[in-house]
Design an enzyme around this catalytic site. Sequence first.
Site, short mmCIF file in Angstrom:
data_model
loop_
_atom_site.label_atom_id
_atom_site.label_comp_id
_atom_site.label_asym_id
_atom_site.label_seq_id
_atom_site.Cartn_x
_atom_site.Cartn_y
_atom_site.Cartn_z
N HIS A 157 -7.12 -6.33 -0.88
CA HIS A 157 -6.09 -5.31 -0.72
C HIS A 157 -5.01 -5.68 0.29
CE1 HIS A 157 -4.23 -1.41 -0.76
NE2 HIS A 157 -4.45 -1.23 0.53
N ASP A 159 0.85 -1.18 0.00
CA ASP A 159 0.00 0.00 0.00
C ASP A 159 0.89 1.24 0.00
OD1 ASP A 159 -2.95 1.06 0.51
OD2 ASP A 159 -1.75 2.00 2.08
#
Length: 316
Positions: A295, A99
Amino acid sequence: MPQHREVSVNGITMHIAEQGEGPLVLLLHGFPESWYSWRHQFEPLAAAGYHVVAPDQRGYGGTDQPSDVDAYSIFHLVGDVVGLIEALGHKQAVVVGHDWGGPVAWHTAMLRPDLVRGVAGLSVAPGPRGPVPPLVAARERFGDGFYQIYFQEPGVADAELNSDIRGAFRKTLAATSGEGANPAAAPLAQAGGFLAAMPDPETLPGWVTEADIDAYTEQYQRNGFTGGLNWYRNIDRNWELTAPWQNARITAPALYLSGDRDLVRAFYPPEFMDQVLPKILPDLRGVVDLPGCGHWTQQERPDEVNKALLEFLGGL
C-alpha cells in the site's frame, strides 16, 4: 533537503515541506501519514526543475486540526489545495495524491480543471459515484467489521490508535506493505480494534526504518489520529455533496500507479482498470503496476515511482 514553513490556507495554518524551483508539483499524503511519506521524492523532482511541495493536510501533523467533523469534507480538502496553490504564488499545479491524497487530487482536477496541469494517483483510483452511499455499499460487501465502518464512531478508533502512536505505525506500515504476511486481512477491523489483526513486527520491512517510525511518531504528538479519522467520517457526506458531478470526467492528463499487493486493489472489480478507469480519465497517460508492492507506494518503491512521475511530468 526540503525546507519547512507555515502558510495560511483556507482559514487554517498549514505546515508544508518544499524544495526546488519551477512548475509546482503538489504531493498529497494519505492516512496515516504526513509530508514525510514523500521524503524520497523531493530531491529527484526538485533536481529535474520542479517546485515540490508536500503539505501536512488538514488535521495532520503540523497543520491545524479543526474540531468539527464537518470541517473535513471533500470540499474543504480541495479548498485547501486551491488555497495552497495561490499561497505559493502559482497559477497551476500538477497534483499527486497517495491513499486519501488520491481522492483529493482527483477531485481537485475534476472541480478546478483550470488549476490542474496534470493529476496522478497512487493506490487509490478515481471511481464512479455509486447509486448508494459508499458506507452502505461497504457494509454490504465487507460487513460491520470493515475498517471504514469501525472508524465512524468519534473517539473509538481515535483512542485505540492514540494510545500507542509508535506501535500503530509499526503495525500498520508493516502489515499492509508488500512484505506483510497477509495484506488482504488489513481492511477488516477485528473485535479488538483496527490493529488486532496486525502483529507487532520483530523487524520492519526493508523500506522503512525505526528512524522513520520515530519521525512519524514525533509528528503525530501534536494532533494524533483524530483529524485523519474525520476524513473517513465524511465519506457518505461527500457522496451527497458531489451529486452534481455524477458521471463527471476528469479531463486533465492523468497517471495511476499501484502495487499488486496493495489491499486497495481488492476494492476494484477485475474489469475496472481496463474498462472503467479510461472512461473517467479520458487523457490517461499511463497505468503503472508495481509487482510485489503493497500500500505504501512511494515509500516502498521510490525509484520506480520517481521514474514514472518524471516521465509523466516531462510529457505535460
